[in-house]
Scaffold this active site. Structure first.
Site, PDB file in Angstrom:
ATOM      1  CB  CYS A 160      -1.407   7.159   1.807  1.00  0.00           C
ATOM      2  SG  CYS A 160      -2.817   6.489   2.679  1.00  0.00           S
ATOM      3  CD  GLU A 178      -3.185  -1.012   0.411  1.00  0.00           C
ATOM      4  OE1 GLU A 178      -2.782   0.083  -0.138  1.00  0.00           O
ATOM      5  OE2 GLU A 178      -4.231  -2.125   0.150  1.00  0.00           O
TER       6      GLU A 178
HETATM    7  P1  NAD Z   1       8.947   4.219   4.624  1.00  0.00           P
HETATM    8  O1  NAD Z   1       9.042   3.756   3.017  1.00  0.00           O
HETATM    9  O2  NAD Z   1       9.831   5.231   4.700  1.00  0.00           O
HETATM   10  O3  NAD Z   1       8.572   3.347   5.352  1.00  0.00           O
HETATM   11  C1  NAD Z   1       7.437   2.534   6.423  1.00  0.00           C
HETATM   12  C2  NAD Z   1       8.211   1.478   7.140  1.00  0.00           C
HETATM   13  O4  NAD Z   1       8.636   0.460   5.870  1.00  0.00           O
HETATM   14  C3  NAD Z   1       8.501   2.338   7.452  1.00  0.00           C
HETATM   15  O5  NAD Z   1       8.252   1.496   9.657  1.00  0.00           O
HETATM   16  C4  NAD Z   1      10.161   1.311   7.889  1.00  0.00           C
HETATM   17  O6  NAD Z   1      11.039   1.784   9.029  1.00  0.00           O
HETATM   18  C5  NAD Z   1       9.774   0.762   7.010  1.00  0.00           C
HETATM   19  N1  NAD Z   1      11.201   0.635   6.044  1.00  0.00           N
HETATM   20  C6  NAD Z   1      11.915   0.998   5.606  1.00  0.00           C
HETATM   21  N2  NAD Z   1      13.578   0.807   4.431  1.00  0.00           N
HETATM   22  C7  NAD Z   1      12.792  -0.675   4.810  1.00  0.00           C
HETATM   23  C8  NAD Z   1      13.533  -2.244   4.152  1.00  0.00           C
HETATM   24  N3  NAD Z   1      14.317  -1.872   3.676  1.00  0.00           N
HETATM   25  N4  NAD Z   1      13.166  -3.258   4.418  1.00  0.00           N
HETATM   26  C9  NAD Z   1      11.785  -3.111   5.476  1.00  0.00           C
HETATM   27  N5  NAD Z   1      11.670  -2.295   6.353  1.00  0.00           N
HETATM   28  C10 NAD Z   1      11.904  -0.903   6.028  1.00  0.00           C
HETATM   29  O7  NAD Z   1       7.861   5.243   4.079  1.00  0.00           O
HETATM   30  P2  NAD Z   1       7.025   6.376   5.320  1.00  0.00           P
HETATM   31  O8  NAD Z   1       8.214   7.739   5.127  1.00  0.00           O
HETATM   32  O9  NAD Z   1       7.159   5.621   6.787  1.00  0.00           O
HETATM   33  O10 NAD Z   1       5.551   6.567   4.892  1.00  0.00           O
HETATM   34  C11 NAD Z   1       5.313   7.459   4.487  1.00  0.00           C
HETATM   35  C12 NAD Z   1       4.862   6.627   3.383  1.00  0.00           C
HETATM   36  O11 NAD Z   1       3.850   5.624   3.199  1.00  0.00           O
HETATM   37  C13 NAD Z   1       4.309   7.913   1.819  1.00  0.00           C
HETATM   38  O12 NAD Z   1       4.266   7.248   0.757  1.00  0.00           O
HETATM   39  C14 NAD Z   1       2.601   7.203   1.764  1.00  0.00           C
HETATM   40  O13 NAD Z   1       1.729   7.959   0.965  1.00  0.00           O
HETATM   41  C15 NAD Z   1       2.840   6.014   2.425  1.00  0.00           C
HETATM   42  N6  NAD Z   1       0.879   5.577   2.690  1.00  0.00           N
HETATM   43  C16 NAD Z   1       0.461   4.832   2.331  1.00  0.00           C
HETATM   44  C17 NAD Z   1      -0.542   4.483   2.839  1.00  0.00           C
HETATM   45  C18 NAD Z   1      -1.857   3.658   1.602  1.00  0.00           C
HETATM   46  O14 NAD Z   1      -2.593   3.006   2.481  1.00  0.00           O
HETATM   47  N7  NAD Z   1      -1.356   3.838   0.324  1.00  0.00           N
HETATM   48  C19 NAD Z   1      -1.129   4.060   3.797  1.00  0.00           C
HETATM   49  C20 NAD Z   1      -0.085   5.504   4.702  1.00  0.00           C
HETATM   50  C21 NAD Z   1       0.515   5.990   3.958  1.00  0.00           C
END
Ligand code: NAD
Length: 487
Positions: free
Chosen positions: A285, A252
């Site tokens: 999001c 997502e």
């Molecule tokens: P991010 O991808 O940087 O981090 C999300 C999570 O992934 C964190 O817990 C992080 O520690 C983890 N992570 C990072 N690198 C990783 C790896 N290599 N392996 C495994 N886990 C890893 O995202 P963010 O900045 O925390 O969140 C913002 C993003 O989330 C925005 O793009 C937003 O649109 C999206 N979002 C989408 C939805 C949806 O339902 N579509 C909902 C909320 C947020």
């Protein structure tokens, strides 16, 4: 242990029903005022390994309980979440900058429902039978195994329970890795699971950053599923790691959703709804962040939306009257400012906002940029901050083309005469779109994105389809005659 806003919480991992101290710790700060809130354990390879082993060991017994056997555990879990309502609200608001009022009235009840609704819905999974003249097909939804659950910081409690509900209800065991910028409500959530006496290993938590902790978790071959919400770039890393082990992923991701205002729209209503896009400082999001407005109502819409936006109360999210809180982190603020500076450099005009807000270091004014072109970065990329863009269109065809003209396909909003708006909505390539409304959700309805906004759908049966291995157990109705001629 640490004490946050008067509530004590564990700073440890939670593995096999026990709180496990970290080998090292990282600091957690509040976006509201930069206050140091707590330290939290940083997960090591050993922690991840132990958590997966523990989930693996717990799986057979949890799976064999059946949905009926799991129901009372999950009902207790939801009730323990409810008992911690004040702590969860105050801690998550301090940690993630989410409005306290929204947590109290929206997120906490929804988080409890995320657990109980799926626990009850799972009861129905056992009863699917397909009858044919030759056989009865007993379609089973068997739990897949050990699931990794990874979420971002913008809605930790809501998103974690949204995934845990169907995963646990259908008999999987889980490991969550909370977001490192807002990990504290997860500590309270696991305390609720502990108090509910979920069997050891059914739900584990390893804190830490994306790399190494998240990457260690998602690259483990013992996983049966990875459910991820976050950014596109992380999704690609997770997808590559999962591909090595052929582990199915639900992804997502981000959005740059269109908010379309047709010529026959109720402009007042559209403008009032438009101002809602600044909720959670647009770190949401599903917010509509690209306004596409018919040229005949463009100026009227701008004037009306401006008056709603100028009345927004910006400040401490823990105050009842606040409507827009802070950005999560100094890095996020820099990102937002960078997008605005580059857009202005390309000729964008500020209709309102475009500067920091004096409520604190991480507050940015609700901003609207006009004079932008479709291929500009500010139109094409998700900002994930309170910066929206507005474009004019002349015809329905042009509106649809602009709406579909980015790599994203998460959601959308369309205001107009009901049937007209519905016709336009049908042609917008996204996972969901609200007609003359915004934010109406139901746990039974599908949620997710098209194109770069994700892979898969969450909600209702779509969640169970992901977290289960579907199996057809075929019982013949007549004595079976072995034959090479059989199809
Ligand atoms: P991010 O991808 O940087 O981090 C999300 C999570 O992934 C964190 O817990 C992080 O520690 C983890 N992570 C990072 N690198 C990783 C790896 N290599 N392996 C495994 N886990 C890893 O995202 P963010 O900045 O925390 O969140 C913002 C993003 O989330 C925005 O793009 C937003 O649109 C999206 N979002 C989408 C939805 C949806 O339902 N579509 C909902 C909320 C947020």
């Amino acid at each position: 242990m640490s004490t946050v806003r008067g509530h004590s919480l564990s700073t440890s991992h939670y593995i096999d029903g026990k709180w496990i101290k970290g080998e090292s710790y990282f600091d957690v700060f509040s976006p509201i005022n930069g206050e140091h809130l707590s330290e939290i354990a940083a997960g090591s390879a050993t922690n991840v390994d132990t958590a997966i082993s523990s989930a693996e060991n717990a799986f057979p017994a949890w799976a064999s309980l059946g949905a009926e056997g799991r129901l009372p555990y999950l009902q207790r879990f939801a009730s323990e979440i409810g008992k911690r309502k004040d702590a969860l609200c105050e801690v998550e608001s301090a940690d993630a900058g989410i409005l306290l009022s929204r947590l109290r009235h929206g997120i906490i009840p929804r988080s409890m429902l995320n657990i109980t609704w799926f626990a009850e819905a799972a009861l129905e999974l056992q009863n699917k039978i397909i009858e044919t003249p030759q056989a009865k097909h007993h379609v089973r939804y068997d739990p897949a195994g050990v699931c990794a659950i990874i979420n971002p910081w913008n809605a930790p409690l809501m998103l974690t329970t949204w995934k845990l509900g169907p995963a646990l209800a259908s008999g999987n065991t889980c490991i969550i890795k909370p977001p490192e910028w807002a990990p504290l409500s997860s500590a309270l959530l696991l305390e609720a699971a502990h108090a509910a006496e979920l069997p050891p290993g059914v739900l584990n938590m390893v804190h830490g950053s994306g790399s190494p902790t998240g990457a260690l978790l998602t690259s483990d071959s013992r996983l049966a599923r990875i459910s991820f919400t976050g950014s596109i770039s992380t999704a690609k890393d997770i997808g590559k790691a999962a591909a090595e082990n052929l582990v199915p992923c639900s992804l997502e991701l981000g959005g740059k959703s269109p908010f379309i205002v047709l010529e026959d729209a109720d402009v007042e209503q559209a403008a009032k709804t438009g101002a809602l896009m600044y909720r959670n400082a647009t770190q949401v999001c599903l917010a509509g962040t690209r306004f596409l407005v018919h040229e005949n109502v463009y100026h009227d819409f701008i004037e009306k939306m401006k008056s709603y936006v100028s009345a927004l109360v910006i400040g401490d999210p823990q105050l009842e009257e606040t409507e827009v809180g802070p950005l999560i982190h100094p890095r996020q603020l820099e990102r937002v400012k960078g997008y605005v500076d580059r857009a202005i450099g390309k000729g964008a005009k500020i209709l309102w906002g475009g500067e920091s807000h004096d409520a604190g270091d991480l507050y940015y004014t609700p901003t609207m940029l006009s004079n932008v072109k479709q291929d500009d970065e500010i139109v094409q990329e998700e900002v994930f901050g309170p910066v929206l863009v507005i474009q004019k269109f002349k015809s329905d065809t042009e509106a649809i083309s602009l709406a579909n003209g980015t790599k994203y396909g998460l959601g959308g909003v369309c205001f107009g005469e009901q049937l007209h708006a519905q016709q336009i909505a049908n042609q917008v390539h996204t996972g969901f779109i609200w007609v003359n409304s915004f934010g109406i959700r139901d746990l039974a309805a599908p949620f997710g994105g098209c194109k770069s906004s994700g892979i898969g759908r969450e909600g209702g049966d779509w969640s169970f389809d992901f977290f289960c291995d579907v199996k057809d157990v075929v019982i013949p109705k007549k004595p079976f005659v072995p034959s090479f001629a059989q199809r």
